[in-house]
Scaffold this motif. Structure first.
Motif, PDB file in Angstrom:
ATOM      1  N   ASN A 163       0.675  -1.060   0.009  1.00 55.14           N
ATOM      2  CA  ASN A 163       0.286   0.142  -0.094  1.00 55.14           C
ATOM      3  C   ASN A 163       1.080   1.883   0.157  1.00 55.14           C
ATOM      4  N   ILE A 165       1.600   3.459  -2.608  1.00 54.42           N
ATOM      5  CA  ILE A 165       0.605   4.717  -3.233  1.00 54.42           C
ATOM      6  C   ILE A 165      -0.141   4.934  -1.982  1.00 54.42           C
ATOM      7  N   VAL A 351      -3.541   8.876 -12.055  1.00 60.91           N
ATOM      8  CA  VAL A 351      -3.472   7.907 -11.052  1.00 60.91           C
ATOM      9  C   VAL A 351      -3.309   7.637  -9.926  1.00 60.91           C
ATOM     10  N   SER A 355      -6.282   5.084  -7.517  1.00 62.77           N
ATOM     11  CA  SER A 355      -5.435   4.146  -6.502  1.00 62.77           C
ATOM     12  C   SER A 355      -5.299   4.214  -5.489  1.00 62.77           C
ATOM     13  N   LEU A 359      -7.406   2.208  -2.559  1.00 58.67           N
ATOM     14  CA  LEU A 359      -6.782   1.289  -1.692  1.00 58.67           C
ATOM     15  C   LEU A 359      -6.786   1.807   0.202  1.00 58.67           C
TER      16      LEU A 359
END
Length: 427
Positions: A163, A165, A351, A355, A359
């Motif tokens: 994780n 991101i 992006v 994302s 998440l």
């Protein structure tokens, strides 16, 4: 660092700092190209009214949610400070988050939010920086003294975690200053692009260095036990940390007005489109401060607030909108060399937002707000090693008589005394 893994987290921290630096400069360049003096006016000039409404929403949400998170931090931090005062127990009014947040709002953050011009907060910002250095010193000392007592979690030293991101959202929350960049730019004595370049490089570079120092010291101390609020990780009875908590709470309260200035300006630009009268200025400030105070009393998981604000507000304000405005205002085709980096930032921002939201749903934050960490109870069992004997002590504190000198040793820190046991007596 806990979300990304320490090595990758540091790389991401540097990357977000570089992108922040670049996009702040891009923002002011766009303002000069469009002859505009605010983020909202720049986006209106480049992207029309839909863009203006979007940036107004984001510019309001980010600092307003930040105000809420600052209040939450003050409540979490100062309640523990007050409980170290003799006579203030867990049932005392000063141990109640709601009371502390309300007092801080009325006595500190509201008065500091009432001035009209951001330049009037220069001395307050300097105080905040000095307090930050004091906090960093506390965290560094405890990394050396408390860290060895806390066993690292299983995956503490992996290069990267799944994780990562989500970590970009938190980092973006930490670094974003785009929403008040125009206010800062026009507060310079000589608001030129060259002066702004120097201010930006020094400011972002200093912030990156301080953030990296906090990240390394804090994460190496607590590894996978890390909470979103750094001082939620420490034990309540640590007096050095109590001093750090006091500095931290005061620093947060002096940062709060910067966000209030932005939210007030955004609402003024959207609904009034003129300079506010004195009565309107005070009324709008009261509304913003009171509403942020109320929301901070209803929720207490700081990590989730930072992450959500980073994904929904900070990433678009850092990555997407400055790039989109520059691409729209600059002459030539999008694949021109000068437009390549803004194009990549625009794509990366989209992006990251998508994302990050996914998440955040898959890996929600776990919060143990207000609970004493398990390792604090474990650390009450300390080992005193001597050359001849090892004594296992399970008391709140250990008093030693060493060569006739009375000493007191905090059991939150491991004590090693290399003396014959005949010279050491536990009293």
């Amino acid at each position: 660092m806990n979300q990304a893994g320490l090595p990758l987290g540091l790389l991401l921290l540097v990357g977000v700092a570089v992108i922040t630096d670049y996009s702040i400069i891009l923002l002011i360049k766009g303002g000069n190209m469009s002859a505009t003096s605010s983020y909202q006016a720049l986006v209106r000039s480049a992207l029309g009214r839909p863009g203006f409404l979007l940036v107004s929403l984001l510019q309001f949400l980010y600092p307003f949610i930040a105000m809420v998170s600052y209040n939450m931090t003050v409540g979490d931090t100062l309640t523990k400070v007050f409980q170290r005062i003799p006579g203030v127990g867990p049932d005392h009014m000063l141990a109640e988050r709601s009371v502390v947040i309300s007092m801080a709002t009325v006595l500190v953050t509201l008065p500091l939010s009432l001035p009209r011009h951001i330049g009037q907060l220069g001395k307050v910002s300097l105080l905040s920086m000095v307090l930050t250095l004091a906090i960093l010193l506390v965290v560094a000392v405890r990394a050396a003294t408390l860290g060895p007592l806390i066993p690292p979690t299983e995956d503490a030293w992996v290069f990267a975690k799944l994780n990562a991101i989500q970590a970009v959202g938190v980092l973006s929350f930490a670094f974003i200053c785009h929403h008040n960049s125009f206010l800062m730019y026009h507060s310079l004595q000589r608001p030129t692009l060259s002066a702004w370049l120097r201010v930006t490089h020094v400011s972002v570079g200093t912030a990156a260095a301080a953030s990296a120092a906090f990240a390394v010291a804090g994460y190496t101390t607590f590894t996978g036990h890390t909470q979103g609020d750094i001082f939620e990780n420490y034990c309540r009875e640590d007096d050095l940390v109590t001093f750090g908590r006091f500095c931290f709470g005061l620093s947060i309260m002096t940062t709060f007005p910067l966000e209030c200035f932005v939210t007030r300006e955004v609402l003024s630009n959207v609904f009034y489109q003129r300079e506010l009268s004195s009565l309107e200025h005070v009324a709008l400030t009261l509304l913003l401060v009171a509403s942020s105070c109320t929301l901070s009393l209803l929720y207490d998981c700081l990590g989730w607030v930072m992450e959500l604000n980073g994904v929904l507000s900070a990433i678009p304000l850092i990555f997407i909108l400055p790039s989109a405005c520059f691409l729209k205002l600059s002459p030539g085709r999008w694949f021109h060399s000068e437009k390549l980096l803004p194009s990549l930032l625009l794509l990366a921002g989209g992006v990251l937002v998508l994302s990050g939201l996914v998440l955040s749903g898959l890996f929600p934050h776990s919060c143990t707000h207000g609970d004493e960490p398990s390792y604090c109870n474990a650390s009450r069992t300390a080992v005193l090693s001597t050359s001849n004997v090892t004594l296992l002590i399970t008391l709140d504190s250990l008093d030693l008589m060493v060569f006739g000198t009375f000493c007191r040793c905090d059991l939150i820190v491991r004590c090693t005394v290399c003396l014959d046991s005949q010279w050491v007596s536990a009293l």
